[in-house]
Motif scaffolding. Sequence first.
Motif, PDB file in Angstrom:
ATOM      1  N   ALA A 125       0.881  -1.262  -0.028  1.00 44.19           N
ATOM      2  CA  ALA A 125      -0.003  -0.101   0.124  1.00 44.19           C
ATOM      3  C   ALA A 125       0.842   1.335   0.038  1.00 44.19           C
ATOM      4  CB  ALA A 125      -0.956   0.238   1.136  1.00 44.19           C
ATOM      5  N   LYS A 126       1.894   1.259   0.667  1.00 46.79           N
ATOM      6  CA  LYS A 126       2.816   2.437   0.692  1.00 46.79           C
ATOM      7  C   LYS A 126       3.419   2.571  -0.646  1.00 46.79           C
ATOM      8  CE  LYS A 126       6.719   4.544   3.173  1.00 46.79           C
ATOM      9  NZ  LYS A 126       7.184   5.187   2.179  1.00 46.79           N
ATOM     10  N   GLN A 127       3.907   1.458  -1.207  1.00 46.00           N
ATOM     11  CA  GLN A 127       4.606   1.422  -2.475  1.00 46.00           C
ATOM     12  C   GLN A 127       3.650   2.261  -3.263  1.00 46.00           C
ATOM     13  OE1 GLN A 127       7.484   0.945  -3.694  1.00 46.00           O
ATOM     14  NE2 GLN A 127       6.925   0.968  -5.782  1.00 46.00           N
ATOM     15  N   PHE A 128       2.245   1.775  -3.559  1.00 46.21           N
ATOM     16  CA  PHE A 128       1.193   2.182  -4.235  1.00 46.21           C
ATOM     17  C   PHE A 128       1.101   3.909  -4.081  1.00 46.21           C
ATOM     18  CE2 PHE A 128      -3.451   3.461  -4.291  1.00 46.21           C
ATOM     19  CZ  PHE A 128      -3.698   3.271  -5.771  1.00 46.21           C
ATOM     20  N   PHE A 129       0.943   4.127  -2.771  1.00 47.07           N
ATOM     21  CA  PHE A 129       0.860   5.736  -2.807  1.00 47.07           C
ATOM     22  C   PHE A 129       2.082   6.372  -3.171  1.00 47.07           C
ATOM     23  CE2 PHE A 129      -2.424   3.890   0.644  1.00 47.07           C
ATOM     24  CZ  PHE A 129      -3.301   4.351  -0.081  1.00 47.07           C
ATOM     25  N   ASP A 130       3.231   5.916  -2.995  1.00 44.83           N
ATOM     26  CA  ASP A 130       4.429   6.576  -3.520  1.00 44.83           C
ATOM     27  C   ASP A 130       4.529   6.675  -4.872  1.00 44.83           C
ATOM     28  OD1 ASP A 130       5.546   6.858  -0.764  1.00 44.83           O
ATOM     29  OD2 ASP A 130       6.901   5.210  -1.126  1.00 44.83           O
ATOM     30  N   ARG A 131       4.223   5.455  -5.615  1.00 44.24           N
ATOM     31  CA  ARG A 131       3.735   5.495  -7.050  1.00 44.24           C
ATOM     32  C   ARG A 131       2.835   6.594  -7.529  1.00 44.24           C
ATOM     33  NH1 ARG A 131       0.748   2.118 -10.289  1.00 44.24           N
ATOM     34  NH2 ARG A 131       0.524   0.648  -8.729  1.00 44.24           N
ATOM     35  N   GLN A 132       1.805   6.676  -6.865  1.00 46.00           N
ATOM     36  CA  GLN A 132       0.887   7.573  -7.327  1.00 46.00           C
ATOM     37  C   GLN A 132       1.521   8.999  -7.205  1.00 46.00           C
ATOM     38  OE1 GLN A 132      -2.791   6.973  -5.019  1.00 46.00           O
ATOM     39  NE2 GLN A 132      -3.661   6.569  -6.968  1.00 46.00           N
ATOM     40  N   GLN A 133       2.125   9.318  -6.131  1.00 47.21           N
ATOM     41  CA  GLN A 133       2.722  10.534  -5.940  1.00 47.21           C
ATOM     42  C   GLN A 133       3.758  11.124  -7.113  1.00 47.21           C
ATOM     43  OE1 GLN A 133       2.012  12.895  -3.599  1.00 47.21           O
ATOM     44  NE2 GLN A 133       3.510  14.168  -4.556  1.00 47.21           N
ATOM     45  N   TRP A 134       4.570   9.763  -7.224  1.00 47.75           N
ATOM     46  CA  TRP A 134       5.482  10.084  -8.459  1.00 47.75           C
ATOM     47  C   TRP A 134       4.836  10.556  -9.774  1.00 47.75           C
ATOM     48  CZ3 TRP A 134       8.177   5.173  -6.806  1.00 47.75           C
ATOM     49  CH2 TRP A 134       9.136   5.004  -5.655  1.00 47.75           C
ATOM     50  N   ASP A 135       3.660   9.510  -9.913  1.00 50.03           N
ATOM     51  CA  ASP A 135       2.875   9.779 -11.301  1.00 50.03           C
ATOM     52  C   ASP A 135       2.485  11.369 -11.388  1.00 50.03           C
ATOM     53  OD1 ASP A 135       3.570   7.276 -12.319  1.00 50.03           O
ATOM     54  OD2 ASP A 135       1.625   6.524 -11.512  1.00 50.03           O
ATOM     55  N   THR A 136       2.074  11.744 -10.092  1.00 49.11           N
ATOM     56  CA  THR A 136       1.503  13.249 -10.107  1.00 49.11           C
ATOM     57  C   THR A 136       2.525  14.177 -10.185  1.00 49.11           C
ATOM     58  OG1 THR A 136      -0.440  12.416  -8.665  1.00 49.11           O
ATOM     59  CG2 THR A 136       0.192  14.642  -8.591  1.00 49.11           C
ATOM     60  N   GLU A 137       3.501  13.909  -9.937  1.00 54.64           N
ATOM     61  CA  GLU A 137       4.814  14.829  -9.667  1.00 54.64           C
ATOM     62  C   GLU A 137       5.368  14.876 -11.444  1.00 54.64           C
ATOM     63  OE1 GLU A 137       7.560  13.830  -6.992  1.00 54.64           O
ATOM     64  OE2 GLU A 137       6.155  14.521  -5.084  1.00 54.64           O
ATOM     65  N   ARG A 138       5.186  13.543 -11.944  1.00 56.68           N
ATOM     66  CA  ARG A 138       5.832  13.467 -13.241  1.00 56.68           C
ATOM     67  C   ARG A 138       4.832  14.492 -14.264  1.00 56.68           C
ATOM     68  NH1 ARG A 138       6.231   8.194 -14.034  1.00 56.68           N
ATOM     69  NH2 ARG A 138       4.382   8.005 -15.278  1.00 56.68           N
ATOM     70  N   ARG A 139       3.447  14.202 -13.990  1.00 55.07           N
ATOM     71  CA  ARG A 139       2.561  14.775 -14.797  1.00 55.07           C
ATOM     72  C   ARG A 139       2.808  16.241 -14.696  1.00 55.07           C
ATOM     73  NH1 ARG A 139      -1.044  10.684 -13.236  1.00 55.07           N
ATOM     74  NH2 ARG A 139      -1.771  11.932 -11.841  1.00 55.07           N
TER      75      ARG A 139
END
Length: 200
Positions: A125-139
């Motif tokens: 779950a932590k990995q998922f939320f980190d990945r979502q944050q990275w995706d948002t920052e990349r966008r």
Amino acid sequence: MRCLLLIHEQGSAAAGQEQTSIESTAVAEESLNECGYQVYTACSAADVPRCIHDIDAAVVHLPMARLNTWHRTLNEWKSMPLLWWCSPYAATASAAACEDDVPIDGIMTPTMSPAELHWALHIGAKQFFDRQQWDTERRQLRAQLEERKWIDMAKGILCDINRISEAEAYDLLRRRAMNERKRIVDVATSIVKAHQQLKA
């Protein structure tokens, strides 16, 4: 995290592996139930329960080659952590896909203790939320780069037409944006598009 969706596919394994797949899925469901999780199962998109919005994570017991399809299907309803149940069947059926880019947030195995399963879910779950944050920052970074591109092109046009410096061109863009109550990038885009039409 209380509710999990266990995804498996019936009838898709080779004849000799079908029973192994069914048994491994039963082990996964039992193990997760024993850990205190409410487990819903699905064999196809039509089986995804109506309570999908209450589900906290998906555990997929499939060969790796089918994970991307399920990831896209689940994202149509809800974005959630995706963990792979790596049974002997799933691992053997995934040997050819070990280099594939799959969107999993963690791995669980039948030999894990309840505490290990809990921690695998927690870390997934932590990995998922980190990945979502990275995706948002990349966008956001891509959007900023795109805006910068339009502003730089508009500055170049203004420099050429008005024979002014880049700093003066930027000030001109900024003043026009303030006067028109628009963002600088919107003014820059309109200048570039108008210039392109005049040149065509």
